[in-house]
Design an enzyme around this catalytic site. Structure first.
Site, mmCIF file in Angstrom:
data_model
loop_
_atom_site.group_PDB
_atom_site.id
_atom_site.type_symbol
_atom_site.label_atom_id
_atom_site.label_comp_id
_atom_site.label_asym_id
_atom_site.label_seq_id
_atom_site.Cartn_x
_atom_site.Cartn_y
_atom_site.Cartn_z
ATOM 1 N N HIS A 1 -17.290 -10.096 13.655
ATOM 2 C CA HIS A 1 -16.443 -9.062 14.243
ATOM 3 C C HIS A 1 -15.746 -8.246 13.153
ATOM 4 C CE1 HIS A 1 -16.377 -10.435 18.564
ATOM 5 N NE2 HIS A 1 -16.938 -11.462 17.955
ATOM 6 N N ASP B 1 -11.331 -4.024 18.948
ATOM 7 C CA ASP B 1 -12.433 -4.939 19.275
ATOM 8 C C ASP B 1 -12.445 -5.198 20.776
ATOM 9 O OD1 ASP B 1 -13.926 -7.427 19.715
ATOM 10 O OD2 ASP B 1 -13.879 -7.681 17.552
#
Length: 466
Positions: free
Chosen positions: A4, A100
Site C-alpha cells: 500500500h 487509501d
C-alpha cells in the site's frame, strides 16, 4: 503494508515532480522503516509527516496481524486526524486529499473539513471489483459461498478459490468481510478513484467500475512514470529517486550473480513484504526449486518464516543445491532484477505491485497467492492474460517443480512469453507522452488544481467573514 505504501509514495512523488505541493502522511512505524534504508527522500514541495498507529513498538505488524493495524488506526479518535489535517495547513492549506481505499475513516474526516477526497485503490482493478461486489454477494446469500464451484462475480470467470480471502469466511457477519465491502462501496461517494495500472490491461473490469465510479483514473505503472519524470534519458538520478521504497537493505551481490548467468535461465522468487511461510512450506518450495533443474534467485526476508529459528538446519542436500544453482538474499531492487536479461520467470505472491512490475518487464509468472486480492490477481495472470500459471493453495515440491518447468520450458512457455511481451509493450505505450496513463495523470492534476483553487478561495472567504 509495503504494497500500500509503495504506490501511494510513488504517486506523491509524481505529483510533486509535476509541480504540486505534496505532504505524504504515513504512520511512525512505516516512516522509521523507510528512513532506515534510504527508501524515501524529500525535496522542495514534497514533505513527509507521520502519526502513531496506536500499537506498541514491538508489535510485528505482519500479515497474520495486518487487520490489527487497520483496527487500531480506525479506533483513533476522529479529532486526531482532524487536528492533524488542520496542522498540515501550515505552511500551506490542505486543499485536496488522496486516501487509501482501506482508510475510509480518514477520508470522512477530510470531507467534514470541506477537503475534496479522491480514493486510491492500491491494489488492481480486478481485486477492487471483487471486493466491491461483496455486499451484493451477501445480500444474494452467496457468502458463505455455496457448494458449486463457479461464481458469477465476473461473468462466471472466477472460481470460489479465486475470490479474495475474506470471502472464505463461514459467517457473513465477519468484521473483515463487512469492512472491506463497506470500504470499497464508499468510493462511490468520493470525488474520484485512482488505480496504478494501464488502461488496456484492465479495460473490461474498468468498464464495470466506471458504471459506479465514473471518474476513475488509470495512472500506471507509476514506477515507470516516476522514473521518466525523475531521471529522463541522459540525466542523473533525480532527488526523489525512482526506486521503490525499501523495508530492508538491498543486497547488491545478486546483480553480480545474475550477470554471470545465461539469458532467461533464472527463476526469480519473492513473496513480497508480508507473506509468511511455515518451515515445512519453505522446505517444499526449496525442494521444488532445486528439483526443477533451473537456477534461482530467492528473496527470503528476515521475518518471512513463522518460526523465529525456521531458517536453521536446512538439509544438506538443499544447501548444496543452492550453492550450485541458487542465490539467496534478504531483499533486492525488484524492478532492476526483473529487468535483468538472465531472469526468465517470476515465482510471486501475486501482489498487485509485483504483478504490474513483472508485466512491465515482460516476465512470465508462477503464482502462489497468499491472501486478499492476490487470489484474484493470480487468476487473471493465468486465465485472462495467459502470462503465467496459478498454483494457489498448494506448495508441495512436486507441484512447485512441475510448474516452474512448465513456465520456463513447457509447451506453453513460448506463448506466455509472447503474451507478456505484448502486454509489456501496451503498458509502455500507456506511460509514453500521449498515452492513456499520461492523459489520465494530466486530468487528475488539472482536477486537483481546479478544486484546490475553489477550496482555497472558500477558505479565504471564510477567514474574512469570521
Amino acid at each position: 503494508m509495503l504494497g500500500h505504501v509503495s504506490p501511494m509514495l510513488k504517486l506523491a512523488k509524481v505529483l510533486s515532480l509535476r509541480g504540486l505541493l505534496v505532504t505524504f502522511l504515513t504512520t511512525e512505524h512505516v516512516h522509521r522503516r523507510l528512513s532506515a534504508h534510504d527508501g524515501v527522500n524529500s525535496c522542495p514541495g514534497f514533505f513527509i509527516r507521520s502519526i502513531p498507529d496506536g500499537l506498541p513498538a514491538d508489535h510485528p505488524r505482519s500479515a497474520g496481524r495486518f487487520m490489527e493495524v487497520l483496527v487500531s488506526l480506525a479506533a483513533q479518535p476522529q479529532e486526531t486526524y482532524r487536528d492533524l489535517l488542520v496542522f498540515l495547513r501550515h505552511p500551506w492549506p490542505v486543499t485536496y486529499a488522496i486516501v487509501d481505499v482501506f482508510l475510509p475513516f480518514v477520508a470522512e474526516v477530510g470531507e467534514k473539513l470541506g477537503i475534496p477526497v479522491t480514493t486510491f485503490g492500491t491494489g488492481g482493478p480486478c481485486g477492487f471489483w471483487a471486493d466491491f461486489c461483496i455486499p451484493k454477494l451477501i445480500e444474494a446469500g452467496e457468502i458463505p459461498l455455496p457448494a458449486r464451484e463457479e461464481h458469477p462475480v465476473m461473468e462466471s470467470f472466477l472460481r470460489r478459490r479465486d475470490l479474495p480471502t475474506p470471502c472464505r469466511v463461514k459467517d457473513f457477519s465477519d468484521g473483515l468481510l463487512q469492512g472491506i465491502g463497506a470500504a470499497t462501496q464508499r468510493t462511490t461517494h468520493r470525488r474520484g478513484l485512482i488505480f496504478n495500472t494501464g488502461e488496456p490491461l484492465d479495460a473490461a473490469v474498468l468498464a464495470h467500475i466506471r458504471s459506479t465510479c465514473p471518474v476513475t483514473y488509470t495512472v500506471g505503472p507509476l514506477d515507470t512514470i516516476l522514473c521518466a519524470l525523475d531521471c529522463p534519458p541522459g540525466s542523473a538520478a533525480g532527488p526523489l529517486s525512482s526506486s521503490s521504497p525499501c523495508w530492508w537493505r538491498e543486497d547488491r551481490t545478486c546483480m553480480t550473480w545474475l550477470d554471470a548467468q545465461s539469458p532467461k535461465c533464472v527463476v526469480y522468487v519473492s513473496f513480497g513484504s508480508l507473506t509468511v511461510l511455515s518451515r515445512p512450506q519453505l522446505l517444499e518450495f526449496w525442494h521444488g526449486l532445486a528439483n526443477s533443474g533451473h537456477r534461482f534467485l530467492w528473496v527470503i526476508r528476515p521475518d518471512m518464516l513463522k518460526e523465529a529459528d525456521g531458517a536453521s538446519n536446512i538439509p544438506a542436500e538443499l544447501a548444496e543445491a543452492t550453492k550450485e544453482k541458487g542465490c539467496v538474499v534478504e531483499w533486492v531492487n525488484q524492478r532492476e532484477v526483473l529487468a535483468h536479461p538472465a531472469v526468465g520467470a517470476f515465482l510471486t505472491h501475486s501482489g498487485w505491485n509485483s504483478t504490474v512490475e513483472a508485466i512491465s518487464a515482460g516476465v512470465p509468472m508462477i503464482c502462489w497467492p497468499f491472501f486478499f486480492d492476490q487470489m484474484v490477481n493470480s487468476r487473471f495472470v493465468s486465465e485472462m492474460w495467459r502470462i503465467g500459471l496459478d498454483m494457489k493453495d498448494t506448495c508441495d515440491r512436486g507441484t512447485v517443480g512441475r510448474t516452474v518447468k512448465a513456465v520456463m520450458e513447457g509447451e506453453r512457455a513460448d506463448d506466455m512469453r509472447r503474451n507478456v511481451a505484448g502486454l509489456s509493450g501496451m503498458v509502455r505505450e500507456c506511460v509514453d507522452e500521449g498515452g492513456s496513463s499520461r492523459i489520465h495523470l494530466d486530468q487528475l492534476i488539472e482536477d486537483i488544481r481546479a478544486v484546490s483553487l475553489e477550496t482555497s478561495a472558500g477558505m479565504l472567504l471564510g477567514s474574512h467573514c469570521g
